[in-house]
Design an enzyme around this catalytic site. Structure first.
Site, mmCIF file in Angstrom:
data_model
loop_
_atom_site.group_PDB
_atom_site.id
_atom_site.type_symbol
_atom_site.label_atom_id
_atom_site.label_comp_id
_atom_site.label_asym_id
_atom_site.label_seq_id
_atom_site.Cartn_x
_atom_site.Cartn_y
_atom_site.Cartn_z
ATOM 1 N N ARG A 1 -27.488 1.586 -7.667
ATOM 2 C CA ARG A 1 -27.232 2.944 -8.128
ATOM 3 C C ARG A 1 -28.501 3.781 -8.084
ATOM 4 O O ARG A 1 -28.445 4.997 -8.302
ATOM 5 C CB ARG A 1 -26.737 2.901 -9.571
ATOM 6 N N ARG A 33 -21.726 10.859 -17.148
ATOM 7 C CA ARG A 33 -21.733 9.909 -16.022
ATOM 8 C C ARG A 33 -21.828 10.652 -14.689
ATOM 9 O O ARG A 33 -22.523 10.210 -13.778
ATOM 10 C CB ARG A 33 -20.479 9.037 -16.072
ATOM 11 N N ARG A 43 -7.078 7.795 -16.222
ATOM 12 C CA ARG A 43 -7.159 6.366 -15.897
ATOM 13 C C ARG A 43 -6.874 5.508 -17.129
ATOM 14 O O ARG A 43 -7.363 5.775 -18.218
ATOM 15 C CB ARG A 43 -8.563 6.062 -15.366
ATOM 16 N N LYS A 65 -13.981 3.667 -5.920
ATOM 17 C CA LYS A 65 -14.818 2.571 -5.393
ATOM 18 C C LYS A 65 -14.171 1.213 -5.648
ATOM 19 O O LYS A 65 -14.116 0.379 -4.755
ATOM 20 C CB LYS A 65 -16.191 2.526 -6.098
ATOM 21 N N ARG A 82 -10.669 3.465 -21.019
ATOM 22 C CA ARG A 82 -12.054 3.002 -21.138
ATOM 23 C C ARG A 82 -12.810 3.964 -22.033
ATOM 24 O O ARG A 82 -12.635 5.171 -21.916
ATOM 25 C CB ARG A 82 -12.714 2.981 -19.748
HETATM 26 P P1 AMP Z 1 -18.818 1.598 -13.412
HETATM 27 O O1 AMP Z 1 -17.634 0.754 -13.754
HETATM 28 O O2 AMP Z 1 -19.417 1.235 -12.057
HETATM 29 O O3 AMP Z 1 -18.549 3.079 -13.545
HETATM 30 O O4 AMP Z 1 -19.974 1.242 -14.487
HETATM 31 C C1 AMP Z 1 -19.780 1.455 -15.880
HETATM 32 C C2 AMP Z 1 -21.121 1.476 -16.590
HETATM 33 O O5 AMP Z 1 -21.784 0.202 -16.402
HETATM 34 C C3 AMP Z 1 -22.119 2.502 -16.085
HETATM 35 O O6 AMP Z 1 -21.901 3.786 -16.660
HETATM 36 C C4 AMP Z 1 -23.437 1.868 -16.522
HETATM 37 O O7 AMP Z 1 -23.640 2.023 -17.921
HETATM 38 C C5 AMP Z 1 -23.196 0.387 -16.267
HETATM 39 N N1 AMP Z 1 -23.584 0.006 -14.883
HETATM 40 C C6 AMP Z 1 -22.761 -0.444 -13.885
HETATM 41 N N2 AMP Z 1 -23.443 -0.676 -12.741
HETATM 42 C C7 AMP Z 1 -24.742 -0.382 -13.009
HETATM 43 C C8 AMP Z 1 -25.936 -0.398 -12.236
HETATM 44 N N3 AMP Z 1 -25.952 -0.751 -10.949
HETATM 45 N N4 AMP Z 1 -27.091 -0.024 -12.871
HETATM 46 C C9 AMP Z 1 -27.117 0.333 -14.161
HETATM 47 N N5 AMP Z 1 -26.029 0.406 -14.935
HETATM 48 C C10 AMP Z 1 -24.830 0.049 -14.384
#
Ligand code: AMP
Length: 222
Positions: A88, A168, A124, A13, A157
Site C-alpha cells: 500500500r 480510508r 457492504r 479488489k 464492517r
Molecule cells: P482492507 O480490507 O484492504 O481495506 O484493509 C483494512 C484495514 O487493514 C486497512 O484500513 C488497514 O488498517 C489495514 N491494512 C490492510 N492492509 C494493509 C497494508 N498493506 N498496510 C497497512 N495496513 C493495512
C-alpha cells in the site's frame, strides 16, 4: 508471477483477487483479511492492529511485512500469488521486492469514482459466519439481514461507517500517487475500470492478465 491489485477501498479488489486466483489457480493473499482474522481471534498482533484499523489508518509496515512473508512462503504460493491490499506504500513495495525479488510482477489498479465507492462501501455487509460479502444496493440478500449462502447474520464492517470511509479514501489517495509512479517506472503498471458488474471488470482484468499468465490456468509452472 505475482499479481498486485490495488485500488481504493470498495473498488472490488477482494472480489477480483478471488476470481483471478480461481482462473489462474493462484492463492490470494489479503492483508486486510489476515488482520481482521487476527483481530477477531484476539491475538497479540490483532490487539495491536485493532485500534488503527478501526480509525481507518494503516498498520505498521513491519507487522504487515511479517504476515506477507509467511503467506508467500507456503507451497501453494510457489507458482505465484495474487496480493490484495499489499503493498500500500512505496516502502512496502520495496520490502516486497527484498522478500521475493526474483519473481516477475504486474500491478493493476482498479479505477472507480468517489461517489460510487462511498455508495458501495456504505452498502457492504459481511456474513459473520462464512465471511461472504454482499451489497444491499447491488446484490441485496433474499432474507433481510441474513446471508444467502449460510443463513448467518450480516454485519457492517466497523471501518465501513461514513466517517471512517472518508479517512480510508484520503489515506489511499495520499499513498497511491507515489505507488503508481513506482510501478510505472518498473514498467509493471496497468489499470482497468472498476465500474460495472464483477464479471465485466473481470473481463477487463483477463484482457491484461491472459497474455502474461498464459498457461498458468492450465496448471503449468510459471
Ligand atoms: P482492507 O480490507 O484492504 O481495506 O484493509 C483494512 C484495514 O487493514 C486497512 O484500513 C488497514 O488498517 C489495514 N491494512 C490492510 N492492509 C494493509 C497494508 N498493506 N498496510 C497497512 N495496513 C493495512
Amino acid at each position: 508471477m505475482r499479481v498486485i491489485l490495488f485500488g481504493p477501498p470498495g473498488s472490488g479488489k477482494g472480489t477480483q483477487a478471488g476470481l483471478i486466483g480461481k482462473k489462474y489457480r493462484l492463492p490470494t493473499i489479503s492483508t486486510g483479511d489476515i488482520l481482521r482474522r487476527a483481530v477477531s481471534r484476539g491475538t497479540p498482533l490483532g490487539r495491536q492492529a485493532e485500534a488503527l484499523m478501526k480509525q481507518g489508518s494503516l498498520v505498521s509496515d513491519e507487522i504487515v511485512a511479517g504476515l506477507v512473508r509467511e503467506a508467500i512462503s507456503t507451497k501453494e504460493a510457489r507458482r505465484g500469488y495474487v496480493l490484495d491490499g499489499y503493498p500500500r506504500t512505496v516502502p512496502q513495495a520495496e520490502m516486497l521486492e527484498r522478500m521475493d525479488g526474483r519473481r516477475s510482477e504486474t500491478a493493476i489498479e482498479i479505477l472507480v469514482g468517489q461517489e460510487a465507492l462511498i455508495k458501495r462501501l456504505a452498502g457492504r455487509r459481511v456474513c459473520s459466519l462464512c465471511q461472504a460479502v454482499t451489497n444491499l444496493e447491488v446484490n441485496p440478500p433474499r432474507l433481510p439481514g441474513l446471508c444467502d449462502s449460510c443463513g448467518g447474520t450480516l454485519e457492517q464492517r466497523s471501518d465501513d461507517r461514513p466517517e471512517v470511509i472518508r479517512e480510508r479514501l484520503r489515506v489511499f489517495e495520499t499513498q497511491m500517487v507515489p505507488l503508481r509512479d513506482h510501478y510505472r517506472k518498473r514498467k509493471a503498471y496497468g489499470s482497468v475500470s472498476g465500474e460495472g458488474t464483477p464479471a465485466e471488470v473481470f473481463g477487463r482484468m483477463t484482457g491484461l492478465l491472459d497474455p502474461l499468465l498464459e498457461g498458468l490456468d492450465k496448471g503449468r509452472q510459471g
